[in-house]
Design a protein around this motif. Structure first.
Motif, mmCIF file in Angstrom:
data_model
loop_
_atom_site.group_PDB
_atom_site.id
_atom_site.type_symbol
_atom_site.label_atom_id
_atom_site.label_comp_id
_atom_site.label_asym_id
_atom_site.label_seq_id
_atom_site.Cartn_x
_atom_site.Cartn_y
_atom_site.Cartn_z
ATOM 1 N N GLY A 47 0.769 -1.249 0.000
ATOM 2 C CA GLY A 47 0.000 0.000 0.000
ATOM 3 C C GLY A 47 0.796 1.294 0.000
ATOM 4 O O GLY A 47 0.338 2.291 0.555
ATOM 5 N N GLY A 48 1.983 1.329 -0.582
ATOM 6 C CA GLY A 48 2.732 2.577 -0.632
ATOM 7 C C GLY A 48 3.911 2.616 0.326
ATOM 8 O O GLY A 48 4.707 3.563 0.301
ATOM 9 N N THR A 74 4.940 13.064 0.304
ATOM 10 C CA THR A 74 4.709 12.017 1.304
ATOM 11 C C THR A 74 5.001 10.632 0.720
ATOM 12 O O THR A 74 5.049 9.646 1.459
ATOM 13 C CB THR A 74 3.273 12.068 1.850
ATOM 14 O OG1 THR A 74 2.368 12.120 0.736
ATOM 15 C CG2 THR A 74 3.053 13.293 2.717
ATOM 16 N N GLY A 75 5.179 10.532 -0.575
ATOM 17 C CA GLY A 75 5.719 9.331 -1.212
ATOM 18 C C GLY A 75 5.030 8.007 -0.921
ATOM 19 O O GLY A 75 5.698 6.969 -0.922
ATOM 20 N N GLY A 76 3.739 8.005 -0.647
ATOM 21 C CA GLY A 76 3.038 6.744 -0.417
ATOM 22 C C GLY A 76 2.695 6.504 1.044
ATOM 23 O O GLY A 76 2.012 5.537 1.382
ATOM 24 N N LEU A 77 3.159 7.408 1.915
ATOM 25 C CA LEU A 77 2.925 7.195 3.354
ATOM 26 C C LEU A 77 1.440 7.287 3.712
ATOM 27 O O LEU A 77 0.945 6.542 4.567
ATOM 28 C CB LEU A 77 3.732 8.202 4.175
ATOM 29 C CG LEU A 77 3.765 7.942 5.682
ATOM 30 C CD1 LEU A 77 4.403 6.592 5.988
ATOM 31 C CD2 LEU A 77 4.525 9.044 6.419
ATOM 32 N N ALA A 110 -1.169 6.549 1.739
ATOM 33 C CA ALA A 110 -1.797 5.299 1.291
ATOM 34 C C ALA A 110 -1.458 4.165 2.243
ATOM 35 O O ALA A 110 -2.333 3.384 2.627
ATOM 36 C CB ALA A 110 -1.337 4.967 -0.126
ATOM 37 N N SER A 111 -0.194 4.088 2.674
ATOM 38 C CA SER A 111 0.188 2.969 3.535
ATOM 39 C C SER A 111 -0.497 3.063 4.897
ATOM 40 O O SER A 111 -0.781 2.046 5.522
ATOM 41 C CB SER A 111 1.706 2.875 3.680
ATOM 42 O OG SER A 111 2.196 3.872 4.531
#
Lengths: 412, 412
Positions: free
Chosen positions: A281-282, B280-283, B285-286
């Protein structure tokens, strides 16, 4: 030389704050061969601090204190130290001047409580704090030492690095050297077994410590001795022996990380990299981005949590999903191709798995995670069989994915 | 009643492991009104454990120990307790039978070292460990109590929850109730100032604790008393007073989180959600994916770290980027539109900012971060001015973005 630590603060005892200072100090002391015998945490109470000091000094040669030096009325470490030593507090003009300069620069007025920060117990040796207003303090007492530092971790660390460690290193008759080997993908016990004969052959002045994290283990090889160049040779010799034995899992030395290795390798080879993540998930992308300057090689990623996004953006074939399922080798390989295409990169890493707690089947239980790293023309895949814990599975999968990507880039 | 904690293990003193057990126990004890006076960490040394026990029992009524109960030869807590109490170890058949059942179920043989795990000091009261092999132990000693538990956090927690807390709660003459208010977006001091008159009006049996994290503060309102329903009313009354006063920053109560709130709101309203992240580079979503079952509403996201991806995948207008820059209100608004389109979702959140350490300008210094949450027809934006620390900036930005998304969904 034996040491003790006293951390001061009600916030630690009621569990508002986890004490990370003790672990940091423990590491630093063990690096230079000082044995930490005990740590204490006590509340913001005058008599408890004094009792802690007297117990700690009874059992050790040097006592480190953190906390209780701030400007508020809870912060009573200085008064307690003064009473323990039987001395008065005095106004330390240089500290006042330094705090005033900081406030002048920020164009803010000093509050009366900052005056209290300038009071110091008689006999103090000031330890410069380059990260905040409250200086550290060193006291000599009956042949032993007390070092008091603020509780804010980055202030404490800066005082340790800049002021305390140089003193302790200088007075040690021995040189202490460390090398750290970083590994990914196997557990501590497996490594221990593989290198047990090497470790058994260590001379008494060489030691090894295993520092495990999820899916990673750091091995710290330490040497202590009087001749620096001989010691350097000895530590290097054993580091190389161990590295060679477990070379398939070693990814670096010293202060690096998987993300930093990927950064350096990609820049060195002039590669553009992207990600395609389902169950993670990223998280993989966010780890890559945590390295400053990563925009020089990391273009971006697709979080393809739903199958529609796998199909529409990553161009995974509907038939592949129908035949093999979203969690399959075929799917992650197509995800890599799709990511390379849509993100315009040279290489990509893709992950699809069942993180849990639900969604497992008999054939593909929770923890089944497929990973692929590759370029348009060449790909490697890995089937990770993790556990039942969602959070751990996601973290372990992203570490394995980074490692697979790193290997792929380095072998290209 | 006053308590002390002794954590046992060389791995804590050399800083390999951060002691999180003490903070957990401190929280649990403070919840039921037991005052924690001191915590100690000692190494795996017989005499140190005994010295720690004698000091701790001197100052408190109940001593909690964690660690040193495993099957290896380092684990010497039981022998130390037996010697401290002046009793022998005996073979506890029921523990043996239980461990044997566990191993039989896994179809693995027991090792001889597991026999040692069945040795118990005389006078022990067994505390069931439903997560591992080593049981907890309770001893009565001169009107005081010693509770020894394994150091593995989830084993220790399960023994506390299932065995120890019921005993401590039952013997308390008082009922203790807590309510937690979760806030996002303002600091502890700001909240403290806004509600100081309410807190000053608390009766003596009502207390408040501030539990801060990055960009979030939890407020725990606790009441102690003899009449449960009266106390319930009182705690609810003050919780409501405070909530109403700071309603603009409150996002939930109890054990929730921003991610969980977004999950519940989205499912309730039947919405599909996506993300578009630059710095935020995917943070973000994670974090959304960390909630089990999130695939029911979270479709995926685009990590658009490079401008090319903003243009090619998210369809951000080249002119917008040229005129306003990648870090601008106009860009994040177009990123939301692009994410909605390409991900096929109802709503999205987008972030673009300068995380640092480099990339800042006079006009847009490091820490300048634009956030947008919205649907096709309606959007809200927020300009976050964060600090200089890359890691913190990324974390704070993702928390603010989640909060903006949560508000947007809840007000839709």
């Amino acid at each position: 030389m034996q040491a003790a630590i006293i951390t001061v603060g009600d916030e630690i005892l009621i569990g508002q704050v986890i004490d990370t200072n003790s672990a940091y100090l423990g590491q630093k002391l063990s690096e230079i061969g000082i044995q930490l015998k005990k740590t204490f945490s006590v509340g913001d109470q005058h008599n408890e601090i004094i009792l802690g000091l007297s117990q700690a000094l009874n059992e050790s040669d040097i006592v480190f204190m953190t906390g209780g030096l701030g400007p508020t009325k809870d912060d009573i470490t200085k008064k307690a130290i003064a009473d323990f030593l039987g001395v008065e507090l005095f106004f330390h003009q240089e500290t006042f001047d330094r705090i005033k300069r900081i406030f002048d620069r920020m164009e803010r007025p000093m509050s009366p409580s900052h005056n209290d920060q300038c009071l110091m117990p008689q006999g103090v040796h000031i330890l410069k704090n380059s990260m905040g207003t409250a200086p550290g303090m060193l006291f000599y007492h009956q042949g032993k030492r007390i070092i008091s530092m603020p509780g804010v971790p980055y202030e404490m660390k800066s005082i340790m690095e800049e002021e305390v460690m140089p003193i302790l290193r200088a007075e040690s008759p021995n040189v202490i050297l460390h090398k750290t080997i970083l590994t990914c993908g196997v557990g501590e016990t497996t490594i221990e077994n593989k290198i047990s004969d090497i470790v058994s052959s260590f001379p008494p002045n060489i030691k090894i410590a295993y520092l495990p994290a999820l899916a990673q283990v750091r091995l710290r090889i330490s040497g202590i001795g009087q001749n620096e160049s001989e010691l350097q040779q000895l530590v290097t010799h054993y580091t190389n022996l161990i590295s060679d034995r477990i070379s398939d899992v070693v990814y670096g030395y010293g202060e690096t990380s998987l993300e930093k290795e990927i950064y350096s390798l990609s820049i060195e080879k002039g590669l553009k990299i992207g990600t395609a993540e389902s169950c993670t998930g990223g998280l993989i992308a966010s780890k890559l981005v945590s390295v400053p300057g990563s925009s020089a090689y990391f273009m971006g990623g697709i979080v393809a949590y739903s199958n529609d996004i796998k199909i529409n953006i990553l161009k995974v074939d509907k038939d592949t999903l129908a035949e093999h399922g979203a969690v399959s080798e075929a799917t992650v390989m197509e995800m890599v191709d799709g990511a390379i295409e849509v993100l315009g990169v040279d290489m990509a890493v893709a992950v699809s798995g069942i993180a849990g707690p639900d969604g497992g089947t008999l054939e593909k239980p929770v923890g089944t995670i497929w990973i692929c790293a590759g370029s348009r023309h060449h790909k490697v895949t890995y089937l990770l069989k993790a556990g039942k814990d969602r959070e751990k599975n996601i973290e372990i999968a992203s570490v394995y994915a980074l490692n697979l990507l790193r290997k792929f880039i380095s072998e290209t």
